[in-house]
Write a protein that holds these residues in place. Structure first.
Motif, PDB file in Angstrom:
ATOM      1  N   LEU A  51       0.831  -1.204   0.000  1.00  0.00           N
ATOM      2  CA  LEU A  51       0.000   0.000   0.000  1.00  0.00           C
ATOM      3  C   LEU A  51       0.871   1.261   0.000  1.00  0.00           C
ATOM      4  N   ASP A  52       1.947   1.240   0.785  1.00  0.00           N
ATOM      5  CA  ASP A  52       2.870   2.384   0.830  1.00  0.00           C
ATOM      6  C   ASP A  52       3.501   2.608  -0.540  1.00  0.00           C
ATOM      7  N   GLU A  53       3.923   1.519  -1.184  1.00  0.00           N
ATOM      8  CA  GLU A  53       4.546   1.627  -2.518  1.00  0.00           C
ATOM      9  C   GLU A  53       3.542   2.153  -3.544  1.00  0.00           C
ATOM     10  N   ARG A  54       2.311   1.650  -3.470  1.00  0.00           N
ATOM     11  CA  ARG A  54       1.278   2.068  -4.433  1.00  0.00           C
ATOM     12  C   ARG A  54       0.987   3.573  -4.282  1.00  0.00           C
ATOM     13  N   TRP A  55       0.961   4.038  -3.023  1.00  0.00           N
ATOM     14  CA  TRP A  55       0.704   5.462  -2.775  1.00  0.00           C
ATOM     15  C   TRP A  55       1.846   6.311  -3.347  1.00  0.00           C
TER      16      TRP A  55
ATOM     17  N   PRO B 155      -3.112   1.628  -8.218  1.00  0.00           N
ATOM     18  CA  PRO B 155      -4.340   1.263  -7.493  1.00  0.00           C
ATOM     19  C   PRO B 155      -3.972   0.765  -6.087  1.00  0.00           C
ATOM     20  N   PRO B 156      -4.809   0.969  -5.068  1.00  0.00           N
ATOM     21  CA  PRO B 156      -6.185   1.480  -5.131  1.00  0.00           C
ATOM     22  C   PRO B 156      -6.302   3.007  -5.123  1.00  0.00           C
ATOM     23  N   PHE B 157      -5.179   3.738  -5.105  1.00  0.00           N
ATOM     24  CA  PHE B 157      -5.238   5.201  -5.016  1.00  0.00           C
ATOM     25  C   PHE B 157      -5.447   5.852  -6.379  1.00  0.00           C
ATOM     26  N   TYR B 158      -5.010   5.191  -7.427  1.00  0.00           N
ATOM     27  CA  TYR B 158      -5.174   5.696  -8.797  1.00  0.00           C
ATOM     28  C   TYR B 158      -5.798   4.588  -9.648  1.00  0.00           C
ATOM     29  N   ARG B 159      -6.645   4.984 -10.574  1.00  0.00           N
ATOM     30  CA  ARG B 159      -7.151   4.008 -11.560  1.00  0.00           C
ATOM     31  C   ARG B 159      -6.196   3.988 -12.745  1.00  0.00           C
TER      32      ARG B 159
ATOM     33  N   GLN C  92      -8.060   9.642  -7.688  1.00  0.00           N
ATOM     34  CA  GLN C  92      -9.421   9.388  -7.197  1.00  0.00           C
ATOM     35  C   GLN C  92     -10.354  10.578  -7.405  1.00  0.00           C
ATOM     36  N   LYS C  93      -9.828  11.810  -7.242  1.00  0.00           N
ATOM     37  CA  LYS C  93     -10.698  12.991  -7.307  1.00  0.00           C
ATOM     38  C   LYS C  93     -11.080  13.359  -8.741  1.00  0.00           C
ATOM     39  N   GLN C  94     -10.343  12.833  -9.713  1.00  0.00           N
ATOM     40  CA  GLN C  94     -10.616  13.176 -11.120  1.00  0.00           C
ATOM     41  C   GLN C  94     -11.820  12.391 -11.636  1.00  0.00           C
ATOM     42  N   SER C  95     -12.708  13.063 -12.374  1.00  0.00           N
ATOM     43  CA  SER C  95     -13.914  12.403 -12.892  1.00  0.00           C
ATOM     44  C   SER C  95     -13.537  11.329 -13.914  1.00  0.00           C
ATOM     45  N   LEU C  96     -13.972  10.093 -13.632  1.00  0.00           N
ATOM     46  CA  LEU C  96     -13.666   8.977 -14.528  1.00  0.00           C
ATOM     47  C   LEU C  96     -14.416   9.129 -15.852  1.00  0.00           C
ATOM     48  N   GLY C  97     -15.675   9.587 -15.775  1.00  0.00           N
ATOM     49  CA  GLY C  97     -16.495   9.777 -16.983  1.00  0.00           C
ATOM     50  C   GLY C  97     -15.880  10.798 -17.931  1.00  0.00           C
ATOM     51  N   ALA C  98     -15.442  11.935 -17.357  1.00  0.00           N
ATOM     52  CA  ALA C  98     -14.846  13.004 -18.176  1.00  0.00           C
ATOM     53  C   ALA C  98     -13.520  12.533 -18.784  1.00  0.00           C
ATOM     54  N   THR C  99     -12.743  11.777 -18.003  1.00  0.00           N
ATOM     55  CA  THR C  99     -11.461  11.248 -18.485  1.00  0.00           C
ATOM     56  C   THR C  99     -11.686  10.329 -19.683  1.00  0.00           C
TER      57      THR C  99
END
Length: 814
Positions: free
Chosen positions: A707-711, A716-720, A778-785
């Motif tokens: 989890l620390d490495e992913r951050w 993921p799970p912090f970024y798609r 996470q905060k960025q809109s997935l639909g708009a992306t």
């Protein structure tokens, strides 16, 4: 007023097409029915009705549909909603979802070839038009549907083909290779005049000189007292007689043979009482019920052999009692093989199985049973494709071994993840989802810790058996001290010998099939490469051939080097085949079996090997990762992992997590009943953090570290993650296209873009490959992306020189 219908075509079109229908058709048609339509120049498809409306299409003249193929919808509205979500989320078309979801028997096209069923003679059953097709097939081995249109001089030929299939006159070519052959069991009975006890003495007198035949008759009467049909094999074994004795009695008109069909779909048998749960299982069961009151999804984190299946069984029983449908998802077909027997014992009359090893006829039958909500298809056990069945009353979806990468579909589209799609499906049905695993994926466990999912833990093995004792064997040190025999350390050989002496079984795991991954010339160092892919060819000893595991290319093993002519060819590395051969030499008295893609190709391939191992006909079983998942063998006391390092050094952000999961799962196959099992892990680096965590079973430690490495590195799970892959046979064109696309995306997403990069295997099937990865916070809109990505994709495909580049988008590509 003109009526129209929108239809889904089973081709990758991003939009629905509109067709004209009559007023009568408008009152009869419903969403989910199949219709035959013409698309393009005289190409005919089986399309699916999406909706009925009165709006004329813009930009083209609507054609008329040829024929309605169904009387009732074969796809329900909840399914269509689920398909829409899959198409939108995974950025593919509804047509691609439709093609993946329906068994191909439902998808007739003008290119579909049909063939005559061998031995069909009932010509009087056929109408005039059907007879014309039958007659044409007498002269030609197969016909395309466009050819049939020519023969009959009409376009709506689908109803005629449908009735010919129903009359068992023709088969669709796709089905030819997997025609349904029912399992016929051979039984024996006495012929009518002899079938009474009074006639027994007379019969024995006539056979006074044939001693073996008399003994067989007496044995038959003994078995008959059980009042069950008598199998030929059963009678042979009991009477210790040869097949020649039985044949002679059949020739004398005393016995006759008959067959009983054993269908694999109808699991009969009375429902047996469910085993009593242990105190810890009972606590977990009530905790799951409790979390379901507030959460739709619950994670059951139960260590290997803690008895998760028994908890599932109790939940299933309650839901079947309430008349609900249950979907039990498994990652591997090998697992369904073992689980069928266990679930059949409890839910014989409710159980149906659905996966790709089943024939087309069987899959269509299961589809129809689920559609009609029949009792025999209330509990569906299957691989990821069973998500697409037409459920109407779903109560729970159980996703066992939820961490498995096999749940992700990589090619072709839709590139969905069965676990995530199952959660959405359950939500549409207001059903619950239970995710089960001993080593949950980082994303799932993170969701559980954040309170998005419920979490229930089960930390005791069934029967309070201790977790296996894990030993790390330093192969580097063993090589230095010359204590290796082939690929086996002296310690692993000693442990195998101890297990065999105790009449216990051994599982050896090597995640590479074949004999050796590389064949190298000792003189010039050149190794044979696949002409179509950027990989070296794998040597398979059984057929003395070199094979590419990416495109299937094969060639005979050369006797000398293709570059310098030297005869000194040597193999590097090792696969399951080589381990099997070494074991046969090291333990000549032990029965060795192998379970990998090469040995499980047939429909019953898994069953044969698992059946033999369960019956203890195999002492040592060598296999790839299909061995690691949930299989339950009571007599296995030792598991050996031949080489842990290949998994750890894989170029993927999930390599460490996957290695941990795989090793813990494989280790969990040892010591599952009474005695504590042992696990030996051979490695060149025993002090690697993941191996240390496996040896101490420290899941939480591994989870926190990952989890620390992913951050830190934005994973993921912090970024798609969305991965774009470009393929073309021209190296320069794909390179230019990837650079153009990369720059266009960088203009929009700035530092969220990785690439374009060349993957480790940069060419497959003569196509050069480039990757671009987009990381979405996470905060960025997935639909708009996604809308931005599609806009850039459309611009890219509008550029003439890039139009021929194959572009695929994979959402959540891990």
């Amino acid at each position: 007023m003109i009526n129209y219908t929108n239809v889904i075509l089973p081709i990758p079109l991003s939009k629905l097409f509109t067709y004209k229908i009559t007023e009568a058709e408008a009152t009869f048609l419903k969403p989910g029915m199949r219709v035959a339509v013409e698309f393009g120049k005289s190409k005919i498809f089986t399309a699916l009705v999406y909706n009925i409306h009165n709006t004329a299409p813009v930009g083209y003249e609507a054609k008329e549909i040829y024929q309605i193929l169904d009387e009732i919808p074969i796809v329900n509205e909840l399914q269509l909603k689920h398909w829409e979500w899959i198409a939108n989320y995974y950025m593919c078309s509804l047509g691609e979802v439709y093609r993946a979801a329906l068994p191909s028997a439902f998808l007739l096209e003008s290119e579909t070839e049909i063939q005559l069923v061998a031995g069909f003679t009932n010509e009087e059953l056929l109408s005039n038009e059907e007879f014309l097709i039958f007659e044409a097939l007498q002269h030609q081995s197969q016909l395309s549907i466009s050819k049939i249109i020519e023969i009959l001089g009409k376009k709506n030929v689908f109803p005629i083909i449908k009735t010919l299939i129903e009359k068992n006159t023709i088969v669709v070519k796709e089905q030819i290779y997997e025609q349904y052959k029912p399992k016929l069991v051979k039984y024996i009975r006495l012929k009518e005049p002899w079938n009474t006890t009074e006639k027994l003495s007379e019969l024995l007198e006539t056979l006074s000189r044939a001693k073996k035949q008399r003994e067989l008759i007496l044995t038959y009467f003994q078995l008959q007292s059980l009042k069950k049909p008598i199998k030929v094999t059963q009678l042979q074994e009991k009477a210790l007689a040869s097949s020649a004795v039985i044949k002679s009695l059949i020739d004398k008109d005393i016995f006759e043979i008959y067959f009983i069909q054993k269908d694999r779909i109808n699991y009969s048998g009375t429902t047996s009482e469910i085993k009593e749960l242990t105190t810890h299982q009972q606590e977990a069961y009530w905790a799951i019920k409790d979390t379901f009151k507030t959460k739709q999804v619950t994670l059951l984190k139960g260590i290997t052999s803690s008895g998760k299946t028994e908890i599932y069984v109790k939940l299933i029983k309650q839901l079947l009692k309430d008349g609900k449908q249950v979907l039990y998802l498994l990652p591997e077909i090998a697992l369904t093989t073992q689980l069928i027997e266990r679930l059949q014992y409890y839910f014989g009359e409710y159980l149906s199985v659905f996966h790709s090893k089943y024939s087309m006829n069987e899959r269509v039958e299961v589809w129809n049973n689920v559609l009609e909500n029949k009792q025999k298809a209330q509990l569906i056990l299957g691989a990821r494709s069973s998500l697409f069945l037409p459920f109407s009353n779903l109560g729970i979806v159980i996703v066992d071994e939820e961490h498995e990468p096999s749940f992700k579909q990589f090619d072709p589209a839709p590139r969905y993840h069965a676990r995530d799609a199952a959660i959405v499906l359950a939500n549409l049905h207001n059903a619950k989802v239970l995710l089960g695993s001993a080593t949950p994926s980082v994303e799932t466990f993170y969701n559980a810790q954040q309170g998005k999912y419920g979490l229930v833990e089960l930390n005791r093995r069934f029967g309070d058996v201790l977790l296996p004792e894990i030993e790390l064997v330093d192969v580097k040190e063993k090589h230095r001290k010359k204590r290796m025999k082939g690929h086996f350390s002296d310690r692993l050989l000693e442990m195998i010998q101890d297990a065999l002496d105790e009449k216990e079984q051994v599982i050896l795991f090597q995640n590479r099939r074949g004999f050796a991954p590389v064949v190298e010339c000792e003189t010039c160092g050149v190794s044979p490469q696949c002409p179509q892919c950027d990989v070296s060819l794998t040597f398979h000893s059984f057929r003395k051939e070199l094979r590419c595991h990416y495109c299937g290319y094969r060639q005979a093993m050369p006797h000398n080097c293709g570059a310098c002519g030297s005869e000194k060819l040597n193999t590097k590395g090792f696969g399951t085949e080589q381990i099997e051969q070494e074991l046969e030499q090291l333990f000549p008295d032990a029965a060795v079996g192998r379970m990998d893609l090469d040995t499980t190709r047939g429909k019953y391939g898994y069953q044969k090997i698992i059946g033999k191992f369960e019956a203890q006909e195999i002492d040592i079983l060598v296999g790839t990762q299909m061995l690691s998942k949930g299989l339950d063998f009571a007599n296995v006391s030792l598991v050996g992992i031949m080489s842990a390092d290949t998994m750890l050094n894989f170029p993927d952000f999930r390599a460490h997590e996957r290695s941990y999961q795989l090793m813990v799962q494989v280790a969990g196959r040892a010591g599952r009943s009474k005695k504590r099992g042992k696990v030996a892990i051979q490695t060149y680096n025993p002090y690697h953090q993941i191996l240390q965590q496996v040896s101490t079973n420290s899941y939480l430690e591994m989870f926190k570290e990952q989890l620390d490495e992913r951050w830190q590195y934005h994973y993921p799970p912090f970024y798609r993650i969305i991965k774009i892959t470009l393929r073309h046979k021209d190296f320069i064109r794909v390179d230019e296209g990837a650079n153009w696309l990369g720059k266009s995306l960088t203009n929009i997403f700035k530092d969220q873009i990785l690439g374009p990069t060349t993957p480790a295997i940069s060419k497959i099937r003569n196509y050069y490959i480039r990757h671009i990865i987009i990381k979405i916070p996470q905060k960025q809109s997935l639909g708009a992306t996604k809308a931005n990505i599609l806009r850039v994709k459309n611009t890219f495909q509008a550029v003439k020189q890039f139009r021929s580049i194959k572009l695929t988008i994979d959402v959540d590509n891990y």
